[in-house]
Design an enzyme around this catalytic site. Sequence first.
Site, PDB file in Angstrom:
ATOM      1  CB  ALA A  11      10.070  -2.366 -34.696  1.00  0.00           C
ATOM      2  NE  ARG A  17       1.370 -10.946 -43.779  1.00  0.00           N
ATOM      3  CZ  ARG A  17       0.428 -10.063 -43.464  1.00  0.00           C
ATOM      4  NH1 ARG A  17      -0.544  -9.797 -44.312  1.00  0.00           N
ATOM      5  NH2 ARG A  17       0.478  -9.435 -42.306  1.00  0.00           N
ATOM      6  CD  GLU A 157      -8.009  -6.165 -34.409  1.00  0.00           C
ATOM      7  OE1 GLU A 157      -7.356  -6.506 -35.410  1.00  0.00           O
ATOM      8  OE2 GLU A 157      -8.113  -4.991 -34.040  1.00  0.00           O
TER       9      GLU A 157
HETATM   10  C1  UD1 Z   1      -3.460  -4.144 -36.151  1.00  0.00           C
HETATM   11  C2  UD1 Z   1      -4.670  -3.778 -35.279  1.00  0.00           C
HETATM   12  C3  UD1 Z   1      -5.863  -3.481 -36.197  1.00  0.00           C
HETATM   13  C4  UD1 Z   1      -5.510  -2.388 -37.146  1.00  0.00           C
HETATM   14  C5  UD1 Z   1      -4.258  -2.733 -37.940  1.00  0.00           C
HETATM   15  C6  UD1 Z   1      -3.802  -1.551 -38.732  1.00  0.00           C
HETATM   16  C7  UD1 Z   1      -4.450  -5.033 -33.188  1.00  0.00           C
HETATM   17  C8  UD1 Z   1      -4.904  -6.187 -32.418  1.00  0.00           C
HETATM   18  N1  UD1 Z   1      -4.988  -4.880 -34.405  1.00  0.00           N
HETATM   19  O1  UD1 Z   1      -3.765  -5.366 -36.809  1.00  0.00           O
HETATM   20  O2  UD1 Z   1      -6.974  -3.078 -35.421  1.00  0.00           O
HETATM   21  O3  UD1 Z   1      -6.586  -2.129 -38.043  1.00  0.00           O
HETATM   22  O4  UD1 Z   1      -3.182  -3.084 -37.045  1.00  0.00           O
HETATM   23  O5  UD1 Z   1      -2.716  -1.884 -39.573  1.00  0.00           O
HETATM   24  O6  UD1 Z   1      -3.644  -4.242 -32.726  1.00  0.00           O
HETATM   25  N2  UD1 Z   1       3.731  -6.556 -33.306  1.00  0.00           N
HETATM   26  C9  UD1 Z   1       4.697  -6.824 -32.372  1.00  0.00           C
HETATM   27  N3  UD1 Z   1       4.528  -7.865 -31.532  1.00  0.00           N
HETATM   28  C10 UD1 Z   1       3.412  -8.644 -31.562  1.00  0.00           C
HETATM   29  C11 UD1 Z   1       2.421  -8.359 -32.529  1.00  0.00           C
HETATM   30  C12 UD1 Z   1       2.605  -7.303 -33.391  1.00  0.00           C
HETATM   31  O7  UD1 Z   1       5.720  -6.125 -32.313  1.00  0.00           O
HETATM   32  O8  UD1 Z   1       3.325  -9.575 -30.739  1.00  0.00           O
HETATM   33  C13 UD1 Z   1       3.922  -5.405 -34.205  1.00  0.00           C
HETATM   34  C14 UD1 Z   1       4.067  -5.810 -35.660  1.00  0.00           C
HETATM   35  O9  UD1 Z   1       5.422  -5.959 -36.009  1.00  0.00           O
HETATM   36  C15 UD1 Z   1       3.461  -4.619 -36.383  1.00  0.00           C
HETATM   37  C16 UD1 Z   1       2.395  -4.113 -35.413  1.00  0.00           C
HETATM   38  O10 UD1 Z   1       2.752  -4.617 -34.144  1.00  0.00           O
HETATM   39  O11 UD1 Z   1       4.402  -3.590 -36.593  1.00  0.00           O
HETATM   40  C17 UD1 Z   1       0.995  -4.538 -35.792  1.00  0.00           C
HETATM   41  O12 UD1 Z   1       0.886  -5.947 -35.815  1.00  0.00           O
HETATM   42  P1  UD1 Z   1       0.056  -6.687 -36.953  1.00  0.00           P
HETATM   43  O13 UD1 Z   1       0.172  -8.156 -36.709  1.00  0.00           O
HETATM   44  O14 UD1 Z   1       0.448  -6.173 -38.282  1.00  0.00           O
HETATM   45  O15 UD1 Z   1      -1.435  -6.242 -36.613  1.00  0.00           O
HETATM   46  P2  UD1 Z   1      -2.665  -6.255 -37.602  1.00  0.00           P
HETATM   47  O16 UD1 Z   1      -3.223  -7.631 -37.647  1.00  0.00           O
HETATM   48  O17 UD1 Z   1      -2.300  -5.602 -38.874  1.00  0.00           O
END
Ligand code: UD1
Length: 455
Positions: A11, A17, A157
């Site tokens: 989280a 966005r 990805e």
């Molecule tokens: C991710 C998955 C993708 C999947 C998709 C589903 C990865 C690399 N990709 O992509 O395969 O289809 O979710 O919705 O995992 N977050 C952190 N710290 C970070 C990065 C992210 O806490 O450094 C949290 C974000 O707040 C979020 C979640 O991790 O709750 C997912 O991150 P997000 O950037 O939305 O990943 P997607 O590009 O959607």
Amino acid sequence: MARTCLAVVLAAGESTRMKSSMSKVLHPVGNRPMISHVMAALEGAGVDAVALVVGRDAQAVEDTARKHALPLSVYEQTQRLGTGHAVLAARQAIAEGYDDVLVVFGDTPLITGAPLTAAREGLAAGHDVVVIGFQAANPHGYGRLITENGALLAIREEKDASSDERAITYCNGGLMAVRGDKALDLLNRIGNGNAKGEYYLTDLVEIVVALGGSAIAVEAPEQELMGCNTRAELAVIERIWQERRRHDVMLSGVSMIAPETVFLSYDTQFEQDVVIEPHVVFGPGVSVAAGAVIHSFSHIEGATIGPKAEIGPYARLRPGAKLAAKSKVGNFCEVKKSEVGVGAKINHLSYIGDTFIGAGANIGAGTITCNYDGINKHITRIGDNAFVGSNSSLVAPVTIGASSLIASGSVITQDVPDNATAFARSRQENKPGHAEVVRARNAAFKAAKLKADEA
Ligand code: UD1
Ligand code: MG
């Protein structure tokens, strides 16, 4: 399940966005923050402890998660270097040695316990990594699941995928289960040599396969895995959540004439044979007992509605409204922090605040309890079977005795004893024949005015 389980909840996102002053995981769905929905699903999957990874609004996110019974440890991810990096922020908790480590996102509030349990069963069956996948109507933006004969070989990805791989519609829902004793070793092997230069959690699959381990995907309905990035997605998630909840409520014995117009909260409770007419909104903290009828356009929050009570149309029940059996609150009435006794009626155009109304009392149209003097709130007590005439103001603190009568139009500032009749208005005076006098005077005035206008 005898196996122990840690859930790492990510989280830490910036929620860019959402264009919001607060983290997206605090935005409500069904009047409950998204992160709380996720916590509830974890409770349903038999999780033993939660490691929450926070970034933005860390304290508020933590406070919200702590409202749940699950033991919680909190880790801050200071730099956003990807989902793999985020999970490692909770390194300490993972090192405690659970059988199963579940990774879930804080922004997927439609998730239920079922797919999480299915993922854990995959670990129990001997797999090292179990990914929760779904068939995407539009796979754009999701990681694609590369499978062969039921085994999961890799997650690619979008930005790193070939055009063949992009044609795959079986996608990563983002949630996965990892064998606890291997989790840290696998996570530590994740690099950032990809299109985004991030540490991808999804690389775990290829890593474990290369080490001779086994990964599989379990399929869940797309709706459960929907993530929330924008307000438009939030509205779609809300719609799905409402549809799901209405369906459950109807199956539990509640009639809704136009369910698509009724809005529920996560904690709205109903007994059987409640009828809800179109366009009713339930805020948090409402319970409705058997056989109650909620007529159209009513707005209800923090209220307890007794058996066979009748509300609305156009009623507003605010927090602390407690309606006993067979009581009635009719059109354009507002009731706040008040008890309405068995069979008591407030049928039209009233404000009732900080009031106790006895059984069988009748509150006439337009009755107002004047509960606020600008500084303090005061209490009104209305005894059993009292009859309050229309358009009365009851200036609190004040007590209206049982079986007393209040003359219509009264401004009651003093207590009224039981069985008394109270008049608190100026007496009426009738002047016989005086209407003629008034008409003659008006006619003369009109004639004079006409003459003046002509001149
Ligand atoms: C991710 C998955 C993708 C999947 C998709 C589903 C990865 C690399 N990709 O992509 O395969 O289809 O979710 O919705 O995992 N977050 C952190 N710290 C970070 C990065 C992210 O806490 O450094 C949290 C974000 O707040 C979020 C979640 O991790 O709750 C997912 O991150 P997000 O950037 O939305 O990943 P997607 O590009 O959607
Ligand atoms: Mg996402």
